[in-house]
Each structure stands twice: as structure tokens, then as C-alpha cells.
Design a protein around this motif. Structure first.
Motif, PDB file in Angstrom:
ATOM      1  N   TRP A 305       0.792  -1.225   0.000  1.00  0.00           N
ATOM      2  CA  TRP A 305       0.000   0.000   0.000  1.00  0.00           C
ATOM      3  C   TRP A 305       0.834   1.290   0.000  1.00  0.00           C
ATOM      4  O   TRP A 305       0.254   2.376  -0.162  1.00  0.00           O
ATOM      5  CB  TRP A 305      -0.942   0.009   1.212  1.00  0.00           C
ATOM      6  N   HIS A 306       2.133   1.162   0.174  1.00  0.00           N
ATOM      7  CA  HIS A 306       2.950   2.386   0.154  1.00  0.00           C
ATOM      8  C   HIS A 306       2.863   3.072  -1.205  1.00  0.00           C
ATOM      9  O   HIS A 306       2.649   4.293  -1.285  1.00  0.00           O
ATOM     10  CB  HIS A 306       4.410   2.042   0.493  1.00  0.00           C
ATOM     11  N   GLY A 307       3.030   2.309  -2.275  1.00  0.00           N
ATOM     12  CA  GLY A 307       3.001   2.897  -3.614  1.00  0.00           C
ATOM     13  C   GLY A 307       1.654   3.512  -3.975  1.00  0.00           C
ATOM     14  O   GLY A 307       1.599   4.679  -4.406  1.00  0.00           O
ATOM     15  N   PRO A 308       0.522   2.763  -3.865  1.00  0.00           N
ATOM     16  CA  PRO A 308      -0.780   3.354  -4.215  1.00  0.00           C
ATOM     17  C   PRO A 308      -1.093   4.623  -3.439  1.00  0.00           C
ATOM     18  O   PRO A 308      -1.636   5.586  -4.010  1.00  0.00           O
ATOM     19  CB  PRO A 308      -1.761   2.227  -3.883  1.00  0.00           C
ATOM     20  N   LEU A 309      -0.769   4.657  -2.139  1.00  0.00           N
ATOM     21  CA  LEU A 309      -1.050   5.870  -1.370  1.00  0.00           C
ATOM     22  C   LEU A 309      -0.103   7.000  -1.765  1.00  0.00           C
ATOM     23  O   LEU A 309      -0.517   8.175  -1.824  1.00  0.00           O
ATOM     24  CB  LEU A 309      -0.921   5.575   0.129  1.00  0.00           C
ATOM     25  N   ALA A 310       1.153   6.666  -2.059  1.00  0.00           N
ATOM     26  CA  ALA A 310       2.107   7.700  -2.453  1.00  0.00           C
ATOM     27  C   ALA A 310       1.688   8.355  -3.760  1.00  0.00           C
ATOM     28  O   ALA A 310       1.859   9.561  -3.955  1.00  0.00           O
ATOM     29  CB  ALA A 310       3.513   7.102  -2.569  1.00  0.00           C
ATOM     30  N   ARG A 311       1.139   7.563  -4.677  1.00  0.00           N
ATOM     31  CA  ARG A 311       0.680   8.132  -5.951  1.00  0.00           C
ATOM     32  C   ARG A 311      -0.466   9.123  -5.737  1.00  0.00           C
ATOM     33  O   ARG A 311      -0.704   9.989  -6.577  1.00  0.00           O
ATOM     34  CB  ARG A 311       0.243   7.018  -6.892  1.00  0.00           C
ATOM     35  N   GLU A 312      -1.189   8.981  -4.620  1.00  0.00           N
ATOM     36  CA  GLU A 312      -2.258   9.924  -4.295  1.00  0.00           C
ATOM     37  C   GLU A 312      -1.761  11.072  -3.432  1.00  0.00           C
ATOM     38  O   GLU A 312      -2.547  11.912  -2.984  1.00  0.00           O
ATOM     39  CB  GLU A 312      -3.388   9.198  -3.552  1.00  0.00           C
ATOM     40  N   GLY A 313      -0.453  11.103  -3.187  1.00  0.00           N
ATOM     41  CA  GLY A 313       0.119  12.174  -2.373  1.00  0.00           C
ATOM     42  C   GLY A 313      -0.140  11.981  -0.889  1.00  0.00           C
ATOM     43  O   GLY A 313      -0.131  12.971  -0.141  1.00  0.00           O
ATOM     44  N   ARG A 314      -0.297  10.754  -0.453  1.00  0.00           N
ATOM     45  CA  ARG A 314      -0.600  10.478   0.955  1.00  0.00           C
ATOM     46  C   ARG A 314       0.481   9.570   1.542  1.00  0.00           C
ATOM     47  O   ARG A 314       1.096   8.777   0.834  1.00  0.00           O
ATOM     48  CB  ARG A 314      -1.981   9.847   1.094  1.00  0.00           C
ATOM     49  N   ARG A 315       0.653   9.684   2.849  1.00  0.00           N
ATOM     50  CA  ARG A 315       1.670   8.896   3.533  1.00  0.00           C
ATOM     51  C   ARG A 315       1.049   7.670   4.177  1.00  0.00           C
ATOM     52  O   ARG A 315      -0.137   7.641   4.504  1.00  0.00           O
ATOM     53  CB  ARG A 315       2.349   9.741   4.624  1.00  0.00           C
ATOM     54  N   LEU A 316       1.880   6.639   4.374  1.00  0.00           N
ATOM     55  CA  LEU A 316       1.510   5.444   5.117  1.00  0.00           C
ATOM     56  C   LEU A 316       2.520   5.267   6.240  1.00  0.00           C
ATOM     57  O   LEU A 316       3.721   5.145   5.992  1.00  0.00           O
ATOM     58  CB  LEU A 316       1.516   4.201   4.216  1.00  0.00           C
ATOM     59  N   VAL A 317       2.033   5.289   7.472  1.00  0.00           N
ATOM     60  CA  VAL A 317       2.875   5.140   8.654  1.00  0.00           C
ATOM     61  C   VAL A 317       2.532   3.819   9.323  1.00  0.00           C
ATOM     62  O   VAL A 317       1.358   3.556   9.605  1.00  0.00           O
ATOM     63  CB  VAL A 317       2.682   6.307   9.645  1.00  0.00           C
ATOM     64  N   VAL A 318       3.538   2.994   9.548  1.00  0.00           N
ATOM     65  CA  VAL A 318       3.335   1.702  10.194  1.00  0.00           C
ATOM     66  C   VAL A 318       4.080   1.692  11.513  1.00  0.00           C
ATOM     67  O   VAL A 318       5.288   1.982  11.555  1.00  0.00           O
ATOM     68  CB  VAL A 318       3.826   0.548   9.297  1.00  0.00           C
ATOM     69  N   ASP A 319       3.368   1.393  12.605  1.00  0.00           N
ATOM     70  CA  ASP A 319       3.953   1.377  13.943  1.00  0.00           C
ATOM     71  C   ASP A 319       3.599   0.039  14.599  1.00  0.00           C
ATOM     72  O   ASP A 319       2.433  -0.200  14.957  1.00  0.00           O
ATOM     73  CB  ASP A 319       3.402   2.545  14.759  1.00  0.00           C
ATOM     74  N   ILE A 320       4.589  -0.837  14.725  1.00  0.00           N
ATOM     75  CA  ILE A 320       4.371  -2.179  15.276  1.00  0.00           C
ATOM     76  C   ILE A 320       5.152  -2.295  16.578  1.00  0.00           C
ATOM     77  O   ILE A 320       6.379  -2.142  16.588  1.00  0.00           O
ATOM     78  CB  ILE A 320       4.828  -3.272  14.293  1.00  0.00           C
ATOM     79  N   ASP A 321       4.453  -2.528  17.686  1.00  0.00           N
ATOM     80  CA  ASP A 321       5.128  -2.715  18.965  1.00  0.00           C
ATOM     81  C   ASP A 321       6.038  -3.938  18.884  1.00  0.00           C
ATOM     82  O   ASP A 321       5.711  -4.943  18.240  1.00  0.00           O
ATOM     83  CB  ASP A 321       4.111  -2.915  20.098  1.00  0.00           C
ATOM     84  N   ALA A 322       7.172  -3.826  19.583  1.00  0.00           N
ATOM     85  CA  ALA A 322       8.156  -4.910  19.525  1.00  0.00           C
ATOM     86  C   ALA A 322       7.619  -6.212  20.104  1.00  0.00           C
ATOM     87  O   ALA A 322       7.983  -7.303  19.642  1.00  0.00           O
ATOM     88  CB  ALA A 322       9.429  -4.483  20.279  1.00  0.00           C
ATOM     89  N   ASP A 323       6.716  -6.107  21.115  1.00  0.00           N
ATOM     90  CA  ASP A 323       6.250  -7.333  21.756  1.00  0.00           C
ATOM     91  C   ASP A 323       5.203  -8.074  20.934  1.00  0.00           C
ATOM     92  O   ASP A 323       4.768  -9.157  21.326  1.00  0.00           O
ATOM     93  CB  ASP A 323       5.693  -7.037  23.153  1.00  0.00           C
ATOM     94  N   VAL A 324       4.761  -7.515  19.796  1.00  0.00           N
ATOM     95  CA  VAL A 324       3.805  -8.227  18.939  1.00  0.00           C
ATOM     96  C   VAL A 324       4.404  -8.551  17.584  1.00  0.00           C
ATOM     97  O   VAL A 324       3.694  -9.019  16.692  1.00  0.00           O
ATOM     98  CB  VAL A 324       2.495  -7.417  18.757  1.00  0.00           C
ATOM     99  N   GLU A 325       5.699  -8.301  17.413  1.00  0.00           N
ATOM    100  CA  GLU A 325       6.336  -8.595  16.128  1.00  0.00           C
ATOM    101  C   GLU A 325       6.180 -10.074  15.762  1.00  0.00           C
ATOM    102  O   GLU A 325       5.907 -10.418  14.625  1.00  0.00           O
ATOM    103  CB  GLU A 325       7.823  -8.229  16.179  1.00  0.00           C
ATOM    104  N   GLY A 326       6.381 -10.947  16.752  1.00  0.00           N
ATOM    105  CA  GLY A 326       6.294 -12.384  16.469  1.00  0.00           C
ATOM    106  C   GLY A 326       4.953 -13.002  16.812  1.00  0.00           C
ATOM    107  O   GLY A 326       4.862 -14.235  16.908  1.00  0.00           O
ATOM    108  N   TRP A 327       3.925 -12.183  17.002  1.00  0.00           N
ATOM    109  CA  TRP A 327       2.597 -12.686  17.363  1.00  0.00           C
ATOM    110  C   TRP A 327       2.059 -13.600  16.251  1.00  0.00           C
ATOM    111  O   TRP A 327       1.971 -13.193  15.101  1.00  0.00           O
ATOM    112  CB  TRP A 327       1.662 -11.513  17.568  1.00  0.00           C
ATOM    113  N   PRO A 328       1.708 -14.863  16.582  1.00  0.00           N
ATOM    114  CA  PRO A 328       1.223 -15.769  15.512  1.00  0.00           C
ATOM    115  C   PRO A 328      -0.195 -15.421  15.077  1.00  0.00           C
ATOM    116  O   PRO A 328      -1.115 -15.363  15.901  1.00  0.00           O
ATOM    117  CB  PRO A 328       1.287 -17.141  16.183  1.00  0.00           C
ATOM    118  N   VAL A 329      -0.391 -15.225  13.791  1.00  0.00           N
ATOM    119  CA  VAL A 329      -1.709 -14.887  13.234  1.00  0.00           C
ATOM    120  C   VAL A 329      -1.895 -15.657  11.931  1.00  0.00           C
ATOM    121  O   VAL A 329      -0.912 -16.008  11.262  1.00  0.00           O
ATOM    122  CB  VAL A 329      -1.845 -13.370  12.958  1.00  0.00           C
ATOM    123  N   PRO A 330      -3.167 -15.920  11.542  1.00  0.00           N
ATOM    124  CA  PRO A 330      -3.412 -16.490  10.206  1.00  0.00           C
ATOM    125  C   PRO A 330      -3.134 -15.427   9.155  1.00  0.00           C
ATOM    126  O   PRO A 330      -3.824 -14.414   9.085  1.00  0.00           O
ATOM    127  CB  PRO A 330      -4.884 -16.898  10.255  1.00  0.00           C
TER     128      PRO A 330
END
Length: 440
Positions: A305-330
Motif C-alpha cells: 500500500w505504500h506505492g498506491p497511497l504515495a501516488r495519491e500524495g498520501r503517507r503510510l505510517v506503520v507502527d508495530i510494537d516490539a512485543d507483537v512482532e512475532g505474534w502468531p496470526v493467520p
């Protein structure tokens, strides 16, 4: 079917009546015959008591008056009629009585009883009484007519009861048949009404459950094309723009563009596979894939999604806490939901899109926010077909379905700025975190 039930009941009752009435009719005939013989014997005994030895010398015998059509006669030892009425010569029944015991039988059309007249233990004569057999037959016919009337009344009552029971039996089946016909005609809302008969009621409930499940399956399959179109529209548009740009002005790093296109196509194939799984299976059986780390899945979403939003002149900010980096998810579940929320922010939101992952109350919380304001009511935003304009109202409804299929929950946490939050337990721990999700 009603006529068949009534017919079976009539046959059963008729057989029962025949088996009961025939022996009863024979018993009635035997009883009437015995009764008439007993009456004749009583009359003969009464006459024998009044007959003295003098009748042998020619003295007259005072015989009582006989009933109409009945006859009384006294015979001497020579078998000749001495007094009363009867054949002039003794018949077989009278001759049997000369042996010293009462005798009975038929002589022509008459029922005959003969009683010996004794004196000093010697038989001096025989009293003969008789009555027409027609008297017995008349009484028997009257009794049989009464039996026939009772049998007919019993048959009528049996038919009425059978008709009522047939109606009680067939009405639930007819209702079930009618519901099936309406469903076959396209009315998927038709259901069989439960009845009072447990066996038929179980059939109706099983039928309704089957129709409910088929209806859900058909609804999921009917939604598949719309869901697939919605999920594929944005990535296809991006791939198309990149290929058209590369064709118009081939870049120096064309292999990189082709590699990106290949990754996009693989993402599209994965999306189609996930949606097919959702359409074919029950939500409780969906998404049992091998778990991936939450940080890895969200990093892939940032890359998409970085590219599509950048083409619209918008930013994408991703903030992931360190304690959930390895959280198992489907992976496929989280990927689909994040793509829907990112697409919703790109289409209906404004400003910077923020993707945040954190842990709260033992579950993973993923926030997707933008700087816009949600126009729809929070209760309607997840309703299929609801849209604030420019959309089809499919994506958010699909995202909530996918979230609930994986044991999670998707909610609107803020209207301004618009913020959606996905609460998702670790893979394999959905049941342990259900209470936490209910409280969030």
C-alpha cells in the motif's frame, strides 16, 4: 395419502368386525335355538306331570293351551297319538324318548322336544311339543340385524376417526411438501411449520436446518463474485497502471517492475484462493492455515500500500510494537482485513494512513486510521450494501465476516479521525480469548 390412510383403517376395522361378528352370529343362533328347545322342554315336562296312567285306558288328558303355531301331543307306548296335536304316528324324536330320557331334534320344518311320561319307574307314554323353526329364524334375523346395525355404526365411527387421524398425519407432511415446492420455485425463505407428531416434527426441523445451511451456502457463493471483484479491483488497477507506464516509457529497471508485477499477481492468486475458501466452507472451518508472525504480515501490507497511497500524495505510517512482532496470526485473514481497511482509507479517507499493531488484554489489536471523518452510522458501516458514496458497501462487511471467521472482532473505535480496530487472538487460542474479545 389421506384416502390411503382411511382405506387402510376401513380394511382393518372391517376385518376386525368380520372376525368378531361371525362367531357372535353363530353364538346368537345357538343361543336362540337352545332357548327355544328349553322352552319346549319346560312345557312338555309340565304336561307330563299332569298326565296320569288313566290316559292309557282312554281317559281324556287335560292339556294346557299351546302358544300360536306350537303343538302339544301325548303318545302311548304303541306310538299312537292319544291326545292333542301332532303326527298320528310317533316320529323319531318321540321314539327316542321311549328309552326314558328327554329327546329333541327336528322333524320337517319343526323343532321337536319329547319327554317321557313315567309311573312307578315305568314309561307309560311320551309328551311331544313342537314349534316351527321359522320362529327361531325370525328371532335370529332380528338379532343379526341389530348386530349388522352396530357393525355399520362402528364402521362409520371408524371412518370418521380415521379421517381425523389422516388429517392430523397428512397436514404436516402436506405443509412440508408445500414448503419444498416453494423452495424449488425459488422462495428460499419458505420453511415447514413444526407439528404435533414427534417423528414428522423431527423431519420438518431437519428439513428447515438443511434449507438454512443451503441458503447460507448459496448466499456465500452469490457474494463471492462481488467480494472477489472488490478485493481484486484496486491491485488490478495498480498493476495495470504500472504496466501501461512501463509500456509508454520503458524504465531502466524494467526487471524490477516485472518482479513487482509478478508479486502482485501472486497476491491476487492468494486473494482469489482465500475468497474461494470462504465461499465454499462454513466460517467456523475457515482459515486454519499455518500461522505467520504479525510483523511479517503487516510489513507485506506496508509494501503493497505504500506505492498506491504515495501516488495519491498520501503517507503510510506503520507502527508495530516490539512485543507483537512475532505474534502468531493467520496470514491470509490478517492480510485480507488490512487490505480492506487500507482500501477503505484510500477511497473514503484523507491524509496520512496509520497502521498500528499492539497488544491489549491478551489479544492483538491492529488499528487502521486516517485523518478523515466517517459519515455513516457506526451500526451501519458493516452492513453489506451500505456506503457513504463511491463504493459498493462490500469491503467492510466482508472484513467483519473474515474477522469473525478467525475468532476475532472488527469495530469502529473512532469516527474522527476514522479508526478501525481489529482484535485478533493468537492462532489456536481463539476460544481462550473469547471473553476478552467480548469485553473489548
Amino acid at each position: 395419502m389421506r384416502a390411503r390412510v382411511v382405506r387402510v383403517a376401513m380394511i382393518a376395522v372391517s376385518v376386525a368386525l368380520v372376525l368378531f361378528a361371525v362367531p357372535l352370529a353363530i353364538l346368537v343362533w345357538s343361543s336362540l335355538l337352545t332357548e327355544e328347545q328349553g322352552e319346549l322342554e319346560r312345557v312338555a315336562l309340565a304336561v307330563a306331570v299332569r298326565v296320569g296312567p288313566q290316559f292309557l285306558t282312554g281317559d281324556p288328558v287335560d292339556l294346557p293351551a299351546a302358544e300360536a303355531d306350537n303343538t302339544i301331543g301325548v303318545y302311548d307306548l304303541g306310538g299312537r297319538l292319544k291326545s292333542g296335536h301332532g303326527p298320528e304316528v310317533a316320529d323319531d324324536v318321540v321314539r327316542q324318548a321311549f328309552a326314558g330320557a328327554a329327546a329333541d331334534g327336528q322333524a320337517g320344518a319343526d323343532l321337536v322336544v319329547a319327554v317321557p311320561v313315567s309311573a312307578a319307574e315305568h314309561v307309560n307314554g311320551v309328551v311331544r311339543t313342537s314349534a316351527p323353526m321359522s320362529v327361531v329364524w325370525t328371532r335370529a334375523f332380528l338379532a343379526w340385524s341389530l348386530l349388522a346395525a352396530l357393525a355399520g355404526a362402528a364402521l362409520v365411527v371408524a371412518v370418521l376417526v380415521a379421517r381425523r387421524q389422516a388429517r392430523l398425519l397428512t397436514e404436516p407432511l402436506e405443509d412440508l411438501s408445500g414448503a419444498s415446492e416453494r423452495i424449488a420455485d425459488g422462495d428460499l425463505g419458505a420453511r415447514a411449520e413444526p407439528g404435533d407428531i414427534p417423528e414428522i416434527n423431527r423431519v420438518a426441523l431437519a428439513h428447515n436446518l438443511m434449507v438454512d445451511r443451503l441458503t447460507q451456502l448459496l448466499e456465500r457463493q452469490s457474494h463471492f463474485s462481488a467480494d472477489a471483484s472488490h478485493q481484486l479491483r484496486t491491485p488490478l488497477s495498480g498493476l495495470l497502471l504500472e504496466l501501461e507506464a512501463a509500456r509508454a516509457a520503458p524504465p531502466a529497471d524494467l526487471p524490477r517492475v516485472l518482479d513487482g508485477t509478478a508479486r502482485g499477481l501472486r497476491d491476487l492468486a492468494r486473494t482469489v484462493e482465500d475468497l474461494l475458501t470462504l465461499s465454499r466452507q462454513h466460517p467456523e472451518q475457515w482459515l486454519t492455515a499455518t500461522p505467520h508472525a504479525a510483523g511479517e504480515v503487516l510489513a507485506a501490507a506496508e509494501h503493497r500500500w505504500h506505492g498506491p497511497l504515495a501516488r495519491e500524495g498520501r503517507r503510510l505510517v506503520v507502527d508495530i510494537d516490539a512485543d507483537v512482532e512475532g505474534w502468531p496470526v493467520p496470514a491470509s485473514l490478517l492480510t485480507q482485513i488490512v487490505d480492506v481497511l487500507a482500501d477503505n482509507a484510500a477511497r473514503h479517507g484523507r491524509g496520512t494512513v496509520t497502521l498500528t499493531a499492539r497488544e491489549t488484554s491478551g489479544v492483538l489489536a491492529v488499528d487502521v486510521a486516517d485523518e478523515g471523518t466517517m459519515k455513516l452510522n457506526s451500526a451501519d458501516v458493516f452492513v453489506r450494501g451500505a456506503s457513504s458514496g463511491g463504493g459498493h458497501g462490500i469491503g467492510l462487511a466482508l472484513a467483519r465476516t473474515i474477522a469473525e471467521a478467525g475468532g476475532g472482532r472488527l469495530t469502529v473505535t473512532r469516527r474522527t479521525p476514522t479508526t478501525f480496530t481489529l482484535y485478533l487472538p493468537p492462532v489456536g487460542a481463539g476460544s481462550r480469548h473469547t471473553r476478552h474479545l467480548d469485553l473489548l
